[in-house]
Design a protein around this motif. Structure first.
Motif, mmCIF file in Angstrom:
data_model
loop_
_atom_site.group_PDB
_atom_site.id
_atom_site.type_symbol
_atom_site.label_atom_id
_atom_site.label_comp_id
_atom_site.label_asym_id
_atom_site.label_seq_id
_atom_site.Cartn_x
_atom_site.Cartn_y
_atom_site.Cartn_z
ATOM 1 N N ASP A 148 -6.120 1.454 1.136
ATOM 2 C CA ASP A 148 -7.056 0.789 1.977
ATOM 3 C C ASP A 148 -6.129 0.748 3.338
ATOM 4 O OD1 ASP A 148 -9.185 0.158 0.391
ATOM 5 O OD2 ASP A 148 -8.261 -1.762 -0.283
ATOM 6 N N CYS A 182 -7.361 -7.442 5.379
ATOM 7 C CA CYS A 182 -7.376 -6.328 4.186
ATOM 8 C C CYS A 182 -6.800 -6.679 2.925
ATOM 9 C CB CYS A 182 -6.595 -5.079 4.447
ATOM 10 S SG CYS A 182 -7.142 -3.793 3.381
ATOM 11 N N GLY A 192 -8.950 -7.742 -0.320
ATOM 12 C CA GLY A 192 -8.667 -7.152 -1.377
ATOM 13 C C GLY A 192 -8.559 -8.177 -2.552
ATOM 14 N N TRP A 251 0.747 -1.192 -0.114
ATOM 15 C CA TRP A 251 -0.080 0.002 0.106
ATOM 16 C C TRP A 251 0.834 1.152 0.016
ATOM 17 C CZ3 TRP A 251 -1.350 -4.095 3.445
ATOM 18 C CH2 TRP A 251 -2.599 -4.895 3.181
ATOM 19 N N ARG A 279 -8.603 0.070 6.343
ATOM 20 C CA ARG A 279 -10.195 0.071 6.139
ATOM 21 C C ARG A 279 -10.896 0.632 7.115
ATOM 22 N NH1 ARG A 279 -12.033 -3.006 1.425
ATOM 23 N NH2 ARG A 279 -10.366 -4.552 0.970
#
Length: 269
Positions: free
Chosen positions: A220, A261, A265, A75, A178
């Motif tokens: 996210d 997460c 995803g 991320w 999230r």
């Protein structure tokens, strides 16, 4: 359900990263240490379509996200973590509410005007807008301004944030996954490194108010840096999950939330 494999870049964090790797493994997932060359030059340690989380430097993480076909890969979305992108979304919460975004080249040319507008006691705050920082954001003396901004000369389009100096108390990093703050750590006190686990309840409440105010998110999973100033709690900056240090944040919560997460995803991508 396929659990994510965690890849931690070798030689970046030293022995401080070992507890994170141990927690990943304790929660039943594989954690590998890899070099930049292994990720970029290959062969890839996992096939495309794999569920994986990369944690390391910007070039390594971005290559894993863009080139290896993993979900999520990591991320770190630089286009969203640029100050010019997220400042408007969180304008009411910013520490640097009074600021100007300008190219480094123009800032050097307009040095006198900028110091008249933002300077205090011969100093001004400056930082790159990009999450991939060419220089460290800091207070810069007027006499040192050109030298401090010298790295921006290699790319005339590099933008920076100029702001007035602010006196800060404690600063905290909050790990957000999230839409939920899952862990926090103090990292500074009065501008000096000071690490301690957790944060006051009002800091989490401040972050939650920010998150309720806008539905926009840079990723996210990401980091929120909060400080206390004369005006109360304020947003220092947003940072990427995969390229930012976690200080004394609760590792159990981070690994659990980030892994879930990544799984979600992959299921819904």
């Amino acid at each position: 359900m396929t659990l994510p494999v965690w890849f931690i870049e070798s030689g970046v964090y030293g022995s401080e990263i070992e507890p994170l790797a141990a927690e990943v493994r304790r929660q039943g997932m594989e954690c590998r240490f890899v070099t930049y060359r292994e990720i970029v030059k290959g062969p890839p340690p996992l096939p495309p379509g794999s569920c994986a989380i990369t944690y390391g430097t910007y070039p390594t993480v971005r290559h894993a996200m863009l080139r290896l076909g993993w979900t999520p890969g990591g991320w770190c979305s630089p286009e969203n973590l640029d100050c010019a992108a997220y400042y408007p979304h969180f304008a009411d919460f910013l520490l640097n509410q009074r600021h100007e975004i300008i190219t480094g080249a123009d800032a050097i040319r307009e040095k006198e005007r900028l110091f008249r507008t933002f300077g205090r006691t011969g100093h001004m705050f400056a930082r790159p807008t990009s999450v991939h920082k060419l220089f460290v954001g800091r207070l810069i003396a007027e006499a040192d301004f050109e030298a401090a901004l010298a790295p921006t000369r290699y790319d005339p389009e590099t933008k920076i944030v100029i702001a007035e100096p602010r006196e800060l108390g404690s600063e905290w990093r909050l790990v957000t996954v999230r839409n939920k703050v899952v862990a926090a750590s103090q990292y500074a006190e009065g501008g000096v490194k000071s690490v301690a686990p957790g944060c006051p309840n009002e800091v989490v409440a401040f972050a939650n108010t920010m998150l309720r105010t806008t539905k926009w998110r840079p990723d996210d999973a990401f980091m929120i840096d909060v400080c206390e100033s004369i005006d109360g709690l304020q947003l220092v900056e947003l940072n990427s999950f995969s390229c930012s240090w976690i200080y004394a944040c609760d590792l159990v919560s981070i690994v659990r939330a980030a892994s879930q997460c990544a799984i979600n995803g992959r299921l819904y991508s």
